[in-house]
Each structure stands twice: as C-alpha cells, then as structure tokens.
Design a protein around this motif. Structure first.
Motif, PDB file in Angstrom:
ATOM      1  N   VAL A  19      74.615  24.002   4.197  1.00 16.77           N
ATOM      2  CA  VAL A  19      73.490  24.555   4.949  1.00 16.77           C
ATOM      3  C   VAL A  19      72.403  23.494   5.053  1.00 16.77           C
ATOM      4  O   VAL A  19      71.955  22.946   4.049  1.00 16.77           O
ATOM      5  N   THR A  20      71.975  23.220   6.277  1.00 17.24           N
ATOM      6  CA  THR A  20      70.889  22.260   6.460  1.00 17.24           C
ATOM      7  C   THR A  20      69.557  22.954   6.253  1.00 17.24           C
ATOM      8  O   THR A  20      69.473  24.181   6.239  1.00 17.24           O
ATOM      9  N   SER A  21      68.502  22.172   6.101  1.00 17.21           N
ATOM     10  CA  SER A  21      67.176  22.761   5.897  1.00 17.21           C
ATOM     11  C   SER A  21      66.737  23.543   7.131  1.00 17.21           C
ATOM     12  O   SER A  21      66.055  24.551   7.020  1.00 17.21           O
ATOM     13  N   GLN A  22      67.168  23.103   8.300  1.00 15.08           N
ATOM     14  CA  GLN A  22      66.835  23.824   9.526  1.00 15.08           C
ATOM     15  C   GLN A  22      67.540  25.183   9.553  1.00 15.08           C
ATOM     16  O   GLN A  22      66.946  26.190   9.923  1.00 15.08           O
ATOM     17  N   ILE A  27      67.242  31.107   8.678  1.00 15.20           N
ATOM     18  CA  ILE A  27      67.658  32.278   7.917  1.00 15.20           C
ATOM     19  C   ILE A  27      66.436  32.967   7.305  1.00 15.20           C
ATOM     20  O   ILE A  27      66.323  34.190   7.323  1.00 15.20           O
ATOM     21  N   VAL A  28      65.516  32.179   6.773  1.00 17.51           N
ATOM     22  CA  VAL A  28      64.297  32.744   6.186  1.00 17.51           C
ATOM     23  C   VAL A  28      63.485  33.478   7.253  1.00 17.51           C
ATOM     24  O   VAL A  28      63.000  34.592   7.019  1.00 17.51           O
ATOM     25  N   GLU A  29      63.339  32.887   8.423  1.00 15.22           N
ATOM     26  CA  GLU A  29      62.587  33.531   9.506  1.00 15.22           C
ATOM     27  C   GLU A  29      63.242  34.838   9.941  1.00 15.22           C
ATOM     28  O   GLU A  29      62.568  35.839  10.154  1.00 15.22           O
ATOM     29  N   GLN A  30      64.562  34.831  10.077  1.00 10.89           N
ATOM     30  CA  GLN A  30      65.277  36.049  10.474  1.00 10.89           C
ATOM     31  C   GLN A  30      65.125  37.133   9.414  1.00 10.89           C
ATOM     32  O   GLN A  30      64.958  38.307   9.733  1.00 10.89           O
TER      33      GLN A  30
END
Length: 70
Positions: A19-22, A27-30
C-alpha cells in the motif's frame, strides 16, 4: 502471496507493504466520509424517533446490567 519464511514478515505486513501512502490517504478519507455519513444518519434517526431510541437505550442498559451482575 508473501512467503513468511523467506521474508521474515507476517502476512499483514506483506499486504500493507504493497500500500502506498497515497492509497493509505485515500482509504483514510473514504473511512472518514463513511463515518461522517453514519453519524449523520444516526443523528437524523434519533431526532425523528427519540422515544424509541430512549427505550432501546434503557433496554440495552438493563440487559448489560443483568449480564454484569452475574
């Protein structure tokens, strides 16, 4: 699949390593959006049916109290 014996890392580390930081930020935003939407829906339900919510909370408290007193 990640070979745990060869890499020395667990299965979860192998997945998360891809998993990239982007991707993680997306995922955090969703997740934040989903939580905000759930809170809004619950708030609307409580405003529409406060007596039912109060009765449910009392019933849940009673059940938890009975379980805890054992």
């Amino acid at each position: 699949m990640v070979d745990v014996e060869k890499t020395g890392r667990g299965f979860g580390a192998g997945i998360l390593g891809d998993v990239t930081s982007q991707d993680a930020q997306q995922i955090v935003e969703q997740t934040k959006q989903a939580v905000d939407q759930a809170v809004e829906q619950v708030s609307d339900f409580i405003r529409e049916k406060p007596i039912a919510c109060l009765a449910g909370a009392l019933a849940l408290g009673y059940v938890i109290g009975k379980i805890a007193s054992r």
